[in-house]
Design an enzyme around this catalytic site. Structure first.
Site, PDB file in Angstrom:
ATOM      1  N   GLY A   1      -0.391  11.277  18.610  1.00 23.84           N
ATOM      2  CA  GLY A   1      -1.617  12.091  18.532  1.00 23.84           C
ATOM      3  C   GLY A   1      -2.219  12.396  19.879  1.00 23.84           C
ATOM      4  O   GLY A   1      -3.090  13.270  19.999  1.00 23.84           O
TER       5      GLY A   1
ATOM      6  N   TYR B   1     -11.844  11.424  12.165  1.00 24.74           N
ATOM      7  CA  TYR B   1     -13.036  11.330  13.042  1.00 24.74           C
ATOM      8  C   TYR B   1     -13.347  12.702  13.617  1.00 24.74           C
ATOM      9  O   TYR B   1     -14.461  13.213  13.493  1.00 24.74           O
ATOM     10  CB  TYR B   1     -12.812  10.315  14.177  1.00 24.74           C
TER      11      TYR B   1
ATOM     12  N   SER C   1     -17.715  16.261  20.108  1.00 21.69           N
ATOM     13  CA  SER C   1     -16.669  15.678  20.956  1.00 21.69           C
ATOM     14  C   SER C   1     -15.637  16.725  21.324  1.00 21.69           C
ATOM     15  O   SER C   1     -15.361  17.640  20.544  1.00 21.69           O
ATOM     16  CB  SER C   1     -15.989  14.531  20.187  1.00 21.69           C
ATOM     17  N   ALA C   2     -15.038  16.579  22.478  1.00 20.50           N
ATOM     18  CA  ALA C   2     -13.981  17.497  22.930  1.00 20.50           C
ATOM     19  C   ALA C   2     -12.762  17.390  22.021  1.00 20.50           C
ATOM     20  O   ALA C   2     -11.866  18.236  22.072  1.00 20.50           O
ATOM     21  CB  ALA C   2     -13.597  17.170  24.366  1.00 20.50           C
ATOM     22  N   THR C   3     -12.749  16.392  21.173  1.00 21.34           N
ATOM     23  CA  THR C   3     -11.625  16.239  20.248  1.00 21.34           C
ATOM     24  C   THR C   3     -11.512  17.429  19.303  1.00 21.34           C
ATOM     25  O   THR C   3     -10.461  17.687  18.720  1.00 21.34           O
ATOM     26  CB  THR C   3     -11.757  14.899  19.478  1.00 21.34           C
TER      27      THR C   3
ATOM     28  N   ASN D   1     -10.164   2.619  23.705  1.00 16.88           N
ATOM     29  CA  ASN D   1     -10.267   3.531  24.845  1.00 16.88           C
ATOM     30  C   ASN D   1      -9.815   2.872  26.147  1.00 16.88           C
ATOM     31  O   ASN D   1      -9.841   1.655  26.301  1.00 16.88           O
ATOM     32  CB  ASN D   1     -11.717   4.029  24.990  1.00 16.88           C
TER      33      ASN D   1
ATOM     34  N   LYS E   1     -16.589  15.713  13.022  1.00 21.40           N
ATOM     35  CA  LYS E   1     -17.349  16.440  14.051  1.00 21.40           C
ATOM     36  C   LYS E   1     -17.268  17.947  13.822  1.00 21.40           C
ATOM     37  O   LYS E   1     -18.268  18.665  13.893  1.00 21.40           O
ATOM     38  CB  LYS E   1     -16.807  16.098  15.454  1.00 21.40           C
TER      39      LYS E   1
ATOM     40  N   GLY F   1     -26.607   2.395  20.664  1.00 16.19           N
ATOM     41  CA  GLY F   1     -25.167   2.588  20.935  1.00 16.19           C
ATOM     42  C   GLY F   1     -24.933   2.867  22.415  1.00 16.19           C
ATOM     43  O   GLY F   1     -25.869   2.971  23.209  1.00 16.19           O
TER      44      GLY F   1
END
Ligand code: WQD
Length: 332
Positions: free
Chosen positions: A293, A148, A124-126, A198, A152, A10
């Site tokens: 979002g 998603y 992830s910072a999400t 992105n 995480k 990836g």
């Protein structure tokens, strides 16, 4: 030291395998090529002039994982494998929960059975949701707004509960901000086959005349020029952050989360203008409405990662823009 890397072909996984090999680790990779290409295995070997073992397979498959752990004395795992498109996760939540959580549970069970208890996890910072203030610190409240991000957050909770049940685990939770750029060779990078979600892959396709115009999602945020601000981190810096986290989990037990970012935010228009300047190419864009979002601004407090991991980024926004475009030009 032998490191199992899931999601090894990836975008971030492949760059991390390169840095692990460059740092004289032995690597065993696994990927099912659901979001990457088989040729990346050879590209990694070409860049590093080193060999590494690779298994084609899905991390949800316990038989495949048992084979890997039976055939290789694994010292630690870096776990990237997982679906990562926010928009797709909203329309296909069950696919995201099944794949991302099931694969992680299967991996952790197999690790436990083989007495391998050192893992660095790709978060992830999400998970910070809409932060109350900036820069973002690791002890800020966590919340998610899409499946998603929730996968995480759930996996972070699983890892913390695992450590509480058995303090012999060594766990590093790595919260990425916005990875962009590519290896300087131009042999590996990010080049999604479909329409990119992105920003940077979209900019690159517009510059490369594969798409005709970038939609800038809103210019009415409370930021320097009204467009969204993010903490873009060069993927090679991010990969080296994993090497630092690996050193930590190989040395000591524990379970902790670390921001991997630069600590500096750039707006959409700042990135577009920098990209145009360093690559001497036009990027057509138009301002449209906000994307549902989205948050206005997000960037990391990097002091904890520096203090605990000795991690600091070295590459600036110009290099990120140059390397992103160089990869796609070389891929043609
Ligand atoms: C960046 C900025 C957009 C596209 C997401 C995930 C996060 C992580 C990184 C996996 C925002 C603007 C974007 C476009 C635009 N992924 N933009 N036009 O949303 O910060 O983070 O990707 O771990 O988990 O949430 O990244 O690149 O989509 O957006 O104006 O065509 O660019 O509004 O301000 P984001 P992004």
């Amino acid at each position: 030291m032998k490191i199992l890397v899931t999601g090894a072909t990836g975008y971030i996984g492949s760059h991390t395998v390169v840095e692990l090999l460059n740092n004289n680790y032995d690597v065993v990779g696994i990927d099912d090529f659901s979001n990457s290409k088989k040729e990346v295995v050879d590209k990694i070997k070409e860049i590093t002039k080193k060999d590494f073992k690779f298994y084609e397979g899905n991390v949800c498959c316990k038989q495949t994982l048992n084979k890997i752990f039976d055939e290789n004395k694994i010292d630690a795992v870096i776990h990237f494998a997982g679906y990562k498109a926010v928009g797709e996760s909203v329309s296909k939540p069950l696919m995201y929960y099944r794949n991302n959580i099931d694969s992680t549970l299967t991996l952790l069970e197999t690790m436990n059975e083989h007495n391998v208890k050192k893992i660095a996890f790709s978060s992830s910072a999400t998970v910070y949701g809409k932060p109350e203030k900036l820069p973002i610190k690791e002890d800020f409240p966590l919340s998610t707004t899409n499946p998603y991000g929730t996968t995480k957050l759930v996996i972070e909770g699983i890892l913390r509960d695992l450590y509480k049940s058995d303090n012999s685990w060594s766990i590093a939770i790595l919260r990425y901000f916005n990875p962009i750029g590519a290896h300087e060779s131009g042999l590996i990078g990010e080049n999604p086959n479909d329409i990119p979600n992105n920003l940077m892959p979209y900019i690159v396709k517009v510059a490369n005349k594969e798409l005709d115009c970038l939609n800038v999602f809103g210019n009415d945020y409370d930021t320097i020029d009204g467009t969204g601000v993010r903490d873009y981190i060069h993927v090679v810096d991010l990969a080296n952050g994993h090497v630092k986290a690996l050193e930590k989990i190989l040395k000591e037990t524990g379970c902790d989360a670390y921001n991997l970012g630069t600590g500096r935010g750039y707006s959409v228009l700042e990135l577009v203008n920098t990209f145009s300047k360093v690559n001497n190419v036009d990027v057509n864009y138009k301002i449209v409405g906000r994307r549902p979002g989205d948050i206005g601004a997000c960037f990391a407090d990097t002091s904890y990662a520096l203090d605990k991991l000795g991690f600091k980024t070295t590459k600036g926004i110009e290099e990120m823009c140059r390397d992103s475009y160089n990869f796609v030009k070389k891929s043609k």
